[in-house]
Design an enzyme around this catalytic site. Structure first.
Site, PDB file in Angstrom:
ATOM      1  N   SER A 168     -12.792   0.769  -6.822  1.00  0.00           N
ATOM      2  CA  SER A 168     -14.157   1.153  -7.210  1.00  0.00           C
ATOM      3  C   SER A 168     -15.294   0.564  -6.397  1.00  0.00           C
ATOM      4  O   SER A 168     -14.774  -0.588  -5.624  1.00  0.00           O
ATOM      5  CB  SER A 168     -14.235   0.405  -8.437  1.00  0.00           C
ATOM      6  OG  SER A 168     -15.651   0.644  -9.060  1.00  0.00           O
ATOM      7  N   TYR A 201     -13.226  -7.481 -14.363  1.00  0.00           N
ATOM      8  CA  TYR A 201     -12.835  -6.265 -13.997  1.00  0.00           C
ATOM      9  C   TYR A 201     -13.064  -5.972 -12.355  1.00  0.00           C
ATOM     10  O   TYR A 201     -12.283  -5.248 -11.656  1.00  0.00           O
ATOM     11  CB  TYR A 201     -13.446  -5.052 -14.770  1.00  0.00           C
ATOM     12  CG  TYR A 201     -13.383  -3.732 -14.357  1.00  0.00           C
ATOM     13  CD1 TYR A 201     -12.260  -3.054 -14.439  1.00  0.00           C
ATOM     14  CD2 TYR A 201     -14.456  -3.081 -13.768  1.00  0.00           C
ATOM     15  CE1 TYR A 201     -11.906  -1.647 -14.073  1.00  0.00           C
ATOM     16  CE2 TYR A 201     -14.323  -1.708 -13.273  1.00  0.00           C
ATOM     17  CZ  TYR A 201     -13.258  -1.217 -13.353  1.00  0.00           C
ATOM     18  OH  TYR A 201     -12.915   0.188 -13.093  1.00  0.00           O
ATOM     19  N   LYS A 205     -10.658  -5.039  -9.251  1.00  0.00           N
ATOM     20  CA  LYS A 205     -10.646  -3.549  -8.377  1.00  0.00           C
ATOM     21  C   LYS A 205     -10.735  -4.100  -6.870  1.00  0.00           C
ATOM     22  O   LYS A 205     -10.575  -3.419  -6.090  1.00  0.00           O
ATOM     23  CB  LYS A 205     -11.973  -2.924  -8.775  1.00  0.00           C
ATOM     24  CG  LYS A 205     -11.925  -2.311 -10.010  1.00  0.00           C
ATOM     25  CD  LYS A 205     -11.134  -1.048  -9.970  1.00  0.00           C
ATOM     26  CE  LYS A 205      -9.692  -0.891 -10.846  1.00  0.00           C
ATOM     27  NZ  LYS A 205      -9.038   0.177 -10.500  1.00  0.00           N
TER      28      LYS A 205
END
Ligand code: NAP
Length: 328
Positions: A168, A201, A205
C-alpha cells in the site's frame, strides 16, 4: 509521490486500467488469498474471465469461500475453482495450505492479498500483534512455503512463475517507531508499542515492501518474478473497524471499487515482467518505494527484518525446513 495530497490527487485523477482484453491464462493455475470478498474476490473473478483453468481461493472461512466460488463460477462455468482453507493467524493452517499446493500440477500465479486493518490491540493465538501476524508473519511464511511449488512449475513450463504482494501507499506514511529497536518484531508485539492502530496497519504494509524486496533479492527472476503493488484506496471491508465520520466521507469521495483495485493487483501479477522483480508498483507503474526503504538505515532494517522474521518462523514452525527455500 507518497504524500497525502498526492494520494488525494491520484485517487481523483488516475483511471485504473483493466488487463488488456487479449491476455489469456488458459491451462494456468493461480492462488489468490483473501478472495472471498473485496479486491481478492474481484482479482479471482478477472483471472477466470481471462481464461485461467484452475483457481484456488485461499480463505479463512470456507462458507464465505463457497459463496464466492459459486458467484464466480456462474459467469465462468469452465474454470476449475477450488476453495482451500487458509488462516494467516494460524501457522498450522498456512503450512497445511502450502503442503496442499505441492500437489498442484502447476502454479503460475500466487497473489498474497489477504490482510487486516485492526485498529485495536489484539493478538493471535501465538501472542503476535494481529496486524503483524496476518499482514507480515503469516504472509511471509506462506510466500516462503509456496516458493518451491512456484519454482518447480517454472522449471517444468519454461516460464517464470509470479508472486505478487498487495502492499500500500500507506507504507510511506508510517513513522515506524520500532525501527531502531534491538528486536523490531518483538517490540511490535508489545502492547505499549501499539499507540495508534492506523499507524500499525501502515507499518505492516511497510513490512510487506521490505519482505518482497529481500525475497526477490534471493530468488532468480527467471524462476519467479516477485513484486508488490498498491491497489489504491478502495471501498472494501478492510475498513470494517473504521467507524469515523471523516473516514466515511473520504471513502465516498475518493474510493475506487474492488474491481478497480483488482486491476492494480493483476497488472503487477501479470503484465509487469522481470523488470518488476523486487519492485514496488503504484498507479500501474514501477515506482520508488518510500525514502526510508531506500535509505542506508532502511537497507539495514530490511536485512534485520528478514533475519528476525526467519527466526520467529523457525521458532513457531519447528518442523518446517526453511534453509533450502531461497537461493541464499
Ligand atoms: N481497500 C483499500 O483501500 C486498500 C488500499 C491499499 C491496500 N489494500 C490491500 O489490499 C488487500 C485486500 O484488501 P481489501 O481491501 O480487499 O480488504 P477486504 O475486503 O477486507 O478483504 C481482505 C481479505 O483478507 C481476508 N483475511 C483477513 N484475515 C485473514 C486471515 N487471518 N487469514 C486469511 N485471510 C484473511 C479476509 O477474509 P474475511 O472476509 O474472512 O475477513 C478477506 O477475504 C490487503 O492486502 C490490503 O492491505 C487495500
Amino acid at each position: 509521490m507518497g504524500g497525502q495530497l498526492g494520494f488525494i490527487v491520484n485517487q481523483i485523477t488516475f483511471k485504473p486500467k483493466p488487463l488488456p482484453a487479449d491476455i489469456r491464462f488458459d491451462n494456468q493455475t493461480a492462488i489468490v488469498t483473501g478472495s472471498n470478498v473485496g479486491i481478492g474476490l474481484e482479482s479471482a473473478r478477472q483471472l477466470t474471465s481471462h481464461g485461467i483453468s484452475h483457481l484456488i481461493l485461499g480463505v479463512r472461512d470456507t462458507t464465505k469461500g463457497d459463496a464466492a466460488q459459486a458467484d464466480i463460477q456462474k459467469s465462468n462455468p469452465k474454470c476449475n475453482i477450488k476453495v482451500w482453507q487458509l488462516d494467516l493467524e494460524s501457522f498450522d493452517s498456512i503450512v497445511s495450505f502450502a503442503d496442499r499446493a505441492k500437489s498442484l500440477d502447476r502454479l503460475d500465479i500466487a497473489i498474497m492479498n489477504a490482510a487486516i486493518k485492526q485498529l485495536k490491540f489484539t493478538t493471535s493465538p501465538y501472542g503476535h500483534e494481529s496486524n503483524l501476524q496476518v499482514n507480515h508473519l503469516g504472509t511471509a511464511l506462506l510466500s516462503l512455503l509456496l516458493l518451491p511449488t512456484l519454482r518447480k512449475s517454472s522449471k517444468k513450463n519454461g516460464i517464470p512463475s509470479r508472486l505478487t504482494f498487495s502492499s500500500s501507499e500507506v507504507h510511506f506514511w508510517t513513522p515506524f517507531n520500532e525501527k531502531s529497536a534491538p528486536k523490531i518484531l518483538e517490540r511490535m508485539d508489545r502492547k505499549e508499542s501499539f499507540t495508534n492502530g492506523m499507524e500499525r496497519y501502515y507499518t505492516s504494509k511497510l513490512l510487506n515492501v521490505f519482505w518482497f524486496r529481500e525475497l526477490a533479492s534471493r530468488i532468480d527472476a527467471a524462476e519467479v518474478i516477485i513484486n508488490g503493488t498498491n491497489p489504491g484506496f478502495c471501498a472494501t471491508q478492510l475498513h470494517r473497524h473504521d467507524h469515523s465520520q471523516g473516514f466515511k466521507i473520504l471513502a465516498k469521495l475518493l474510493a475506487w471499487s474492488s474491481e478497480q483495485g483488482a486491476y492494480f493487483l493483476l497488472d503487477a501479477a501479470v503484465t509487469k515482467k522481470d523488470e518488476s522483480h523486487g519492485a514496488y508498483i503504484q498507479e500501474q507503474k514501477i515506482t520508488p518505494p518510500s525514502k526510508f526503504v531506500l535509505s542506508s538505515q532502511g537497507k539495514a532494517v530490511q536485512k534485520k527484518l528478514w533475519a528476525e522474521t526467519i527466526e520467529v518462523l523457525k521458532k513457531e514452525c519447528p518442523n518446517v525446513m526453511f534453509d533450502n527455500v531461497t537461493n541464499s
